[in-house]
Design a protein around this motif. Structure first.
Motif, PDB file in Angstrom:
ATOM      1  N   ASN A  16       0.757  -1.135  -0.181  1.00 30.42           N
ATOM      2  CA  ASN A  16      -0.445  -0.176  -0.072  1.00 30.42           C
ATOM      3  C   ASN A  16       0.950   1.287   0.127  1.00 30.42           C
ATOM      4  O   ASN A  16       0.349   2.182   0.663  1.00 30.42           O
ATOM      5  CB  ASN A  16      -0.828  -0.233   1.470  1.00 30.42           C
ATOM      6  N   LEU A  17       1.885   1.098  -0.084  1.00 30.64           N
ATOM      7  CA  LEU A  17       2.983   2.483  -0.456  1.00 30.64           C
ATOM      8  C   LEU A  17       3.504   2.108  -1.910  1.00 30.64           C
ATOM      9  O   LEU A  17       3.725   1.417  -2.614  1.00 30.64           O
ATOM     10  CB  LEU A  17       3.978   2.627   0.087  1.00 30.64           C
ATOM     11  N   GLU A  54       2.684   8.143  -5.797  1.00 31.97           N
ATOM     12  CA  GLU A  54       2.807   8.915  -3.913  1.00 31.97           C
ATOM     13  C   GLU A  54       1.191   9.198  -3.211  1.00 31.97           C
ATOM     14  O   GLU A  54       1.255   9.687  -2.914  1.00 31.97           O
ATOM     15  CB  GLU A  54       3.039  10.482  -3.979  1.00 31.97           C
ATOM     16  N   MET A  56      -2.912   8.358  -2.137  1.00 31.87           N
ATOM     17  CA  MET A  56      -2.971   7.371  -1.188  1.00 31.87           C
ATOM     18  C   MET A  56      -3.744   5.887  -2.078  1.00 31.87           C
ATOM     19  O   MET A  56      -4.236   6.217  -2.724  1.00 31.87           O
ATOM     20  CB  MET A  56      -3.941   7.870   0.071  1.00 31.87           C
ATOM     21  N   PHE A  63      -5.843   7.633  -4.606  1.00 28.90           N
ATOM     22  CA  PHE A  63      -6.110   8.805  -5.350  1.00 28.90           C
ATOM     23  C   PHE A  63      -5.046   9.256  -5.029  1.00 28.90           C
ATOM     24  O   PHE A  63      -3.783   9.753  -4.841  1.00 28.90           O
ATOM     25  CB  PHE A  63      -6.568   9.336  -3.816  1.00 28.90           C
ATOM     26  N   PRO A  65      -2.519  12.346  -6.547  1.00 27.81           N
ATOM     27  CA  PRO A  65      -1.987  13.291  -4.805  1.00 27.81           C
ATOM     28  C   PRO A  65      -2.460  14.575  -5.305  1.00 27.81           C
ATOM     29  O   PRO A  65      -1.774  15.424  -4.362  1.00 27.81           O
ATOM     30  CB  PRO A  65      -0.434  12.395  -4.634  1.00 27.81           C
ATOM     31  N   ASN A  68      -6.768  14.806  -5.975  1.00 28.35           N
ATOM     32  CA  ASN A  68      -7.398  14.036  -5.773  1.00 28.35           C
ATOM     33  C   ASN A  68      -8.857  12.812  -6.392  1.00 28.35           C
ATOM     34  O   ASN A  68      -9.649  12.076  -6.202  1.00 28.35           O
ATOM     35  CB  ASN A  68      -8.396  13.938  -4.489  1.00 28.35           C
TER      36      ASN A  68
ATOM     37  N   ARG B 501      -7.181  -0.149  10.487  1.00 28.10           N
ATOM     38  CA  ARG B 501      -7.842  -0.812   9.284  1.00 28.10           C
ATOM     39  C   ARG B 501      -8.641  -1.115  10.605  1.00 28.10           C
ATOM     40  O   ARG B 501      -9.711  -1.632  10.879  1.00 28.10           O
ATOM     41  CB  ARG B 501      -6.896  -1.825   9.449  1.00 28.10           C
ATOM     42  N   SER B 516      -9.302   8.384   0.971  1.00 25.58           N
ATOM     43  CA  SER B 516      -8.908   9.605   0.588  1.00 25.58           C
ATOM     44  C   SER B 516      -9.209  10.285   2.127  1.00 25.58           C
ATOM     45  O   SER B 516      -8.282  11.412   2.458  1.00 25.58           O
ATOM     46  CB  SER B 516      -7.633  10.337  -0.284  1.00 25.58           C
ATOM     47  N   ARG B 519      -8.852   8.427   5.781  1.00 28.39           N
ATOM     48  CA  ARG B 519      -8.079   7.451   6.405  1.00 28.39           C
ATOM     49  C   ARG B 519      -6.792   8.283   7.112  1.00 28.39           C
ATOM     50  O   ARG B 519      -6.638   8.205   8.315  1.00 28.39           O
ATOM     51  CB  ARG B 519      -7.589   6.662   5.166  1.00 28.39           C
ATOM     52  N   PRO B 520      -6.797   9.435   6.509  1.00 29.52           N
ATOM     53  CA  PRO B 520      -5.881  10.550   7.365  1.00 29.52           C
ATOM     54  C   PRO B 520      -6.492  11.004   9.126  1.00 29.52           C
ATOM     55  O   PRO B 520      -6.402  11.415   9.583  1.00 29.52           O
ATOM     56  CB  PRO B 520      -6.073  11.661   7.018  1.00 29.52           C
ATOM     57  N   GLN B 538       1.520   5.291   8.331  1.00 27.95           N
ATOM     58  CA  GLN B 538       2.111   5.517   6.770  1.00 27.95           C
ATOM     59  C   GLN B 538       0.920   5.857   5.664  1.00 27.95           C
ATOM     60  O   GLN B 538       1.166   6.957   4.509  1.00 27.95           O
ATOM     61  CB  GLN B 538       3.054   4.799   6.181  1.00 27.95           C
ATOM     62  N   GLU B 539       0.656   4.651   5.362  1.00 30.44           N
ATOM     63  CA  GLU B 539      -0.555   4.164   4.871  1.00 30.44           C
ATOM     64  C   GLU B 539      -1.281   5.292   4.402  1.00 30.44           C
ATOM     65  O   GLU B 539      -2.010   5.490   3.538  1.00 30.44           O
ATOM     66  CB  GLU B 539      -0.839   2.634   4.193  1.00 30.44           C
ATOM     67  N   SER B 540      -1.848   6.279   5.470  1.00 29.47           N
ATOM     68  CA  SER B 540      -3.094   7.163   5.633  1.00 29.47           C
ATOM     69  C   SER B 540      -2.804   8.422   5.089  1.00 29.47           C
ATOM     70  O   SER B 540      -3.792   9.591   5.829  1.00 29.47           O
ATOM     71  CB  SER B 540      -3.717   6.527   7.050  1.00 29.47           C
ATOM     72  N   ARG B 541      -1.317   8.825   6.282  1.00 25.56           N
ATOM     73  CA  ARG B 541      -0.945   9.678   4.583  1.00 25.56           C
ATOM     74  C   ARG B 541      -0.539  10.322   3.747  1.00 25.56           C
ATOM     75  O   ARG B 541      -1.070   9.426   3.011  1.00 25.56           O
ATOM     76  CB  ARG B 541       0.539  10.163   5.879  1.00 25.56           C
ATOM     77  N   PHE B 542      -1.560  11.590   3.707  1.00 20.25           N
ATOM     78  CA  PHE B 542      -1.158  12.341   2.141  1.00 20.25           C
ATOM     79  C   PHE B 542       0.429  12.713   1.931  1.00 20.25           C
ATOM     80  O   PHE B 542       0.827  13.145   2.571  1.00 20.25           O
ATOM     81  CB  PHE B 542      -2.423  13.517   2.536  1.00 20.25           C
ATOM     82  N   VAL B 543       0.798  12.321   0.982  1.00 22.47           N
ATOM     83  CA  VAL B 543       1.920  12.222   0.589  1.00 22.47           C
ATOM     84  C   VAL B 543       2.828  13.665   1.264  1.00 22.47           C
ATOM     85  O   VAL B 543       4.003  13.073   1.358  1.00 22.47           O
ATOM     86  CB  VAL B 543       1.770  12.771  -1.404  1.00 22.47           C
ATOM     87  N   ARG B 546       3.420  12.242   4.694  1.00 25.53           N
ATOM     88  CA  ARG B 546       4.149  10.936   4.169  1.00 25.53           C
ATOM     89  C   ARG B 546       5.548  11.360   3.914  1.00 25.53           C
ATOM     90  O   ARG B 546       6.192  10.877   4.671  1.00 25.53           O
ATOM     91  CB  ARG B 546       3.082  10.172   3.294  1.00 25.53           C
TER      92      ARG B 546
END
Ligand code: SRM
Ligand SMILES: Cc1cc2nc3c(=O)[nH]c(=O)nc-3n(C[C@H](O)[C@H](O)[C@H](O)COP(=O)(O)OP(=O)(O)OC[C@H]3O[C@@H](n4cnc5c(N)ncnc54)[C@H](O)[C@@H]3O)c2cc1C
Ligand code: SF4
Ligand code: FES
Lengths: 124, 804
Positions: A16-17, A54, A56, A63, A65, A68, B501, B516, B519-520, B538-543, B546
């Motif tokens: 998931n990254l 990059e 989510m 989505f 970045p 969105n 989760r 999006s 999650r954040p 991390q995965e739930s952070r906006f770029v 992160r």
């Protein structure tokens, strides 16, 4: 038939990254989803070229970045209300190695999902 | 001691409410038996109007479920009528030949709808409107009929007429007086009411006396005294009620219009009491629940041997439950010789207000169109308050919240259930209530007619502020769920949820993977609730958050190093210049936040650059404390009164890296000229002679907002104390992505001031703030210390081709 290009180890790819993969000048976004499956798509949002690696990740979608947009990772299709498509690349996994299938290394041609209609500017 | 046998005849609103009061006072004193000739548990008769109007379902109007009787050890005989009372042997007998002894007997037999003694009144299709059976019958008839006629233009008549309209019938209301609701309204209000109802589709025949109901087996029309006739498939008779005194009368209990009782609800027969609509007290009978509940309360105290002043009678007040029409009336409504009136009338906006004053005391009121003041006026009328009291409050802001705010604790909010403001506020505070439904469950307020809901909502708002979002249904966090921010946060707290989760799973997210938006937000709430142990997702952070840098449109990033208070020095500037050269930074810019921005950096270069810079992150990307802007202040400026730079640096060092619902910007200026723009900051500080002013909730962005003054303090330490408490309160209560400006607009600065004026609360907030600050590390240093992260987030894969 395309060429199998080794990109990275399966075990080293975080879930998931997104991962940015540069093949020549083309930028490809590689995703390992929570299902464990790996997909590769063009790393350029049809909207205004946002870098999707990059974004989510939510299930089988990413989505963008930048603004969105929600884009299908499996088929490259942009979700309503927005429209468009990104290209997808076949991925092969052998043992711990991940390969992306690319036709021509210098100028990777991109596999387009059938139902996609592209913006003029996109595949420049 | 064996329990005394208490028998209640009448399983209705007044009787059961009295039992509830008894159970509250002395749960073990009585062995209780209830007889009710309706086959249902106690239900909310008032809501029958709403059921007919289609706003409520029959299932929803039960007040006491079957369970309730069981839990309280109450023997209930539904569908059984008491027909005999043996005063000497202390026994009652039912139509099913059941004989039950009593030590104390309460009669609460309610009333019967009055049926005009007209020829034809017994035809099929002529229905009264009193109970569930009537309600169902009306609904059934409406399916085949087309033309409905309601006889009676009072509260009940008009409410049922509205119901019939909703059932798709043509509705005509026949009324004997020349204007509607003549017992509650004057002509002016009645006229406005008629106009409104006509707009809704009702037709009125006023000044009409019905003399006959025509038809064969079924009704087909009406005849009037003036010879006119009217077609009808259904007739609702709503001309009034008569106390149901049959049982008392037949068994030698003295009655008049109703069963005669004294101030303690005792009938003239020992051990027999009466409450409710069946009662006549000081020659008056009542037809609304509020007075009946007061009677019940008195009786409960009396039976349990508690002191009570007795029942002294009530003032009638009424509200019409027809949507789109707001009418209220209480107390005396007609002018007499010695009364004076305060009146306002707006024929265009269709609002009307009349207040009757006698000898300087408020005696009655009518409101039409805007009934916000109804509770306030009711309580003033009940207290026979001085009109000056009212007029003084009138001068204050006229919003409803301020009206509930200005009420005394003993003033009644819910007239139906006699619940006062103090009781509600106490329940909210002690039980931590946050919704109208919870208040309803705990206090009974708004449980009956529901017209006080908006006031309960305002009280909630006033009492707990931001935790409550008025009567509006709160928005869910996002489309993945129906849950609101507060519900999610409280679930995290009570269920001890520990990762994003898990939250989505346990709380049954429709979209299992979230989006999006949510999650954040969840990631933030989890961190807020448990800052020490929560592992960031991390995965739930906006770029940006992160990567700890701002992404640019072309996928490069910008780097803003921390410069506390906007202060730098020549070494730092030289270093930055060298590094900009080394990494070919395309643009160096001074930001709006008094920092230096290096724009256009490739993500692979970020960690290297940070290492070379050896400065801390400026957090220009985060939902966190951003910059603290400062002015030059007393050290240099001829107007400066305080060390603004020093204060700015202190603030920035203290709150650096803090996770907040949205970004937080601060400014410190050393005089009211406010060169650091303190007036448009989330937290703005202005130095004045001998102290500091602290402003909060300012915004200079999308929606400009001037900050509100939170307080003035003398010592520098206090600035940190208030800023800390404010930020923590904001962190704990705002929705994710809600700037302080929007949050303050929502909860009101008064509320925030109120909370923060309490030293104890400030200390607690600061304690939690320190906790939240304790695990914070500089993120750039953390990345540098972790090769795995560097690899995962910042490295690209380069394959073949003509790599650049
Ligand atoms: C760099 C900077 C502009 C500059 O060159 O001066 C800047 C740049 C951005 N601002 Fe800003 N803002 C900058 C000062 C401001 C200011 C002025 C200030 O801080 O004194 C404001 C108005 C003050 C305020 O916030 O109250 C400001 C109001 C916004 C807003 C609107 C926020 C709002 O609540 O209305 C956004 C959008 C958002 O946050 O959602 C925003 C968002 C952004 C973002 C992060 C847009 C984004 O999400 O990518 C921009 C990043 C650009 C980039 O590529 O790096 N920026 N932005 C300034 C950085 C300040 C710093 O040193 O940290
Ligand atoms: C449609 C409608 C709308 C209303 N709207 C409002 C409003 O907005 N506000 C307001 O304050 N009030 C309103 N009222 C009035 C309110 O409902 C009554 O004041 C209240 O219900 C009276 O309570 P009670 O216990 O005295 O009588 P009831 O609730 O009528 O209870 C009496 C019960 O005793 C039973 N019973 C009678 N005799 C016997 C016997 N011998 N043996 C066994 N059981 C017996 C009856 O069947 C009945 O169930 C409304 C009433 C109606 C019908
Ligand atoms: S105002 Fe802020 S968000 Fe808008 S373009 Fe300028 S830097 Fe970007
Ligand atoms: S560039 Fe992807 S949403 Fe705009």
């Amino acid at each position: 038939m395309g060429k199998n290009v080794f990109v990275t180890k399966y075990s080293e790819l975080p879930v998931n990254l997104g991962k940015t993969v540069l093949v020549g000048e083309k930028s490809i976004a590689l995703f390992k989803l929570s299902t464990g499956k790996v997909y590769a798509i063009e790393n350029r949002c049809p909207h205004r070229e946002g870098v999707l690696a990059e974004g989510m990740i939510s299930g089988e979608y990413v989505f963008c970045p930048m603004h969105n947009w929600k884009i299908g990772i499996v088929d490259g299709v942009v979700q309503a209300p927005d429209e468009g498509c990104v290209s997808t690349f076949p991925v092969k996994i052998q043992n711990d190695d991940i390969f992306i299938v690319i036709d021509d290394l210098d100028n990777p041609s991109i596999k387009n999902p059938d139902r996609c209609v592209y913006n003029e500017s996109f595949n420049k | 001691m064996p329990r005394q046998k208490l028998v209640l005849v009448g399983n209705g609103m007044a009787g059961i409410h009295c039992l509830e009061d008894i159970l509250k006072i002395a749960p073990d004193q009585f062995d209780i038996t209830v007889f009710g000739d309706e086959p249902y548990p106690n239900y909310n008769r008032i809501q029958l109007s709403k059921v007919l109007q289609g706003d409520t379902e029959l299932e929803d109007i039960t007040l006491n479920s079957w369970d309730w009787y069981e839990k309280n050890d109450i023997r209930l005989y539904p569908g059984e009528t008491v027909i005999e009372i043996d005063q000497d042997k202390h026994l009652v007998k039912t139509d099913k030949n059941r004989i039950t002894p009593y030590d104390k007997l309460i009669l609460a037999t309610g009333s019967n709808p009055f049926v005009l003694p007209l020829p034809g009144a017994d035809k099929k299709g002529v229905i009264t409107f009193r109970n569930i059976k009537d309600c169902l019958e009306i609904i059934e008839y409406s399916k085949s009929g087309k033309d409905a006629v309601v006889i009676g233009g009072g509260l009940l008549g008009l409410e049922s007429a509205r119901g019939l309209l909703n059932l798709g019938l043509n509705v005509k209301v026949v009324h004997i007086s020349e204007y509607l609701m003549n017992r509650q309204l004057d002509k002016t209000a009645s006229h406005l009411l008629q106009l409104q109802l006509e707009k809704q589709g009702m037709e009125f025949l006023l000044n009409k006396r019905t003399v006959e109901i025509t038809g064969n087996e079924y009704v087909n029309g009406l005849k009037f005294s003036d010879g006119d006739e009217l077609k009808a498939d259904l007739v609702i008779m709503a001309v009034g009620i008569r106390p149901n005194i049959k049982l008392a009368e037949e068994n030698g209990i003295p009655t008049h219009r109703g069963i005669i009782v004294n101030d303690f609800m005792e009938t003239k027969i020992p051990d027999i009491y009466a409450v409710g609509e069946c009662v006549e007290h000081r020659e008056r009978c009542y037809g609304l629940v509020a007075p009946l509940y007061q009677q019940g309360k008195v009786l409960a105290h009396h039976l349990c041997g508690e002191k009570t002043a007795g029942y002294a009678g009530s003032i009638d007040s009424a509200k019409l439950k027809v949507s789109g029409v707001d009418v209220f009336s209480a107390g005396q409504i007609h002018e007499l010789e010695n009364t004076k009136t305060i009146k306002s009338y707006d024929g265009w906006g269709m609002t009307y207000k009349k207040i009757l004053v006698e000898n300087g005391k408020i005696k009655g009121a009518i409101l039409f169109g805007d009934t916000n003041e109804s509770a306030h006026l009711s309580s003033l009328i009940n207290k026979q308050a001085d009109v000056e009291d009212y007029l003084n409050k009138e001068k204050e802001k006229n919003s409803e919240t301020s009206i509930v705010g200005s009420l005394q604790d003993d003033e009644i909010i819910c007239g139906c259930n006699g619940v006062d403001k103090g009781t509600i506020v106490q329940a909210i505070n002690e039980k931590g209530l946050t919704t109208v439904d919870q208040v309803k469950a705990c206090t009974n307020a708004s449980r009956s007619c529901g017209t006080c809901k908006s006031m309960v909502a305002d009280l909630l708002k006033l009492t707990i502020g931001d935790k409550f979002d008025s009567t509006k249904k709160e928005e869910p966090v996002c489309d993945c769920t129906t849950m609101t921010r507060d519900e999610v946060v409280s679930a995290i707290r009570t269920m001890g949820l520990t990762n994003v989760r898990e939250v989505m799973n346990v709380l049954d997210w429709e979209n299992k993977e979230g989006c999006s938006k949510c999650r954040p937000a969840i990631n933030y709430y989890l961190n807020m609730v448990n800052p020490i142990h929560y592992a960031d997702d991390q995965e739930s952070r906006f770029v940006n958050e992160r990567m700890h840098a701002n992404i640019q449109m072309n996928g490069t990033y910008s780097v803003v190093p921390r410069m506390y208070g906007g202060v730098t020095n020549s070494d730092e500037l030289r270093k930055i210049a060298d590094i900009a050269d080394k990494y070919h930074v395309p643009m160096i810019k001074l930001t709006g936040g008094q920092r230096i921005d290096l724009l256009g950096v490739d993500k692979e270069d970020l960690p290297k650059m940070w290492k070379d810079l050896n400065m801390r992150s400026g957090f220009a990307y985060g939902k966190s404390v951003r910059t603290v802007k400062t002015c030059v202040g007393e050290k240099f400026c001829r107007f400066g009164t305080q060390d603004s730079i020093g204060m700015g640096i202190k603030l920035e060092k203290k709150f650096e890296g803090l996770n907040t619902p949205h970004k937080v910007k601060m400014g410190v200026s050393a005089c009211p000229r406010s060169c650091a723009e303190s007036g448009i900051k989330d937290v703005g500080v202005i130095g004045v002679q001998g102290g500091w002013e602290i402003y909060v909730g300012g915004n200079g962005g999308t929606k400009l907002r001037t900050a509100d003054l939170l307080c003035k303090v003398k010592e520098s330490e206090e600035v940190l104390e208030y800023a800390g408490a404010f930020l923590q309160y904001y962190r704990e209560n705002a929705k994710y992505l809600e700037r302080t400006s929007a949050w303050i607009e929502r909860v009101g600065i008064e509320h925030v001031r109120d909370v923060l004026s309490n030293k104890e609360i400030r200390d607690q907030l600061n304690q939690r703030m320190d906790e939240a600050l304790s695990p914070i590390e500089d993120p750039w240093a953390s990345v540098l210390a972790n090769e795995e992260t560097q690899k995962q987030l910042y490295q690209k894969v380069h394959v073949g081709g003509n790599e650049k």
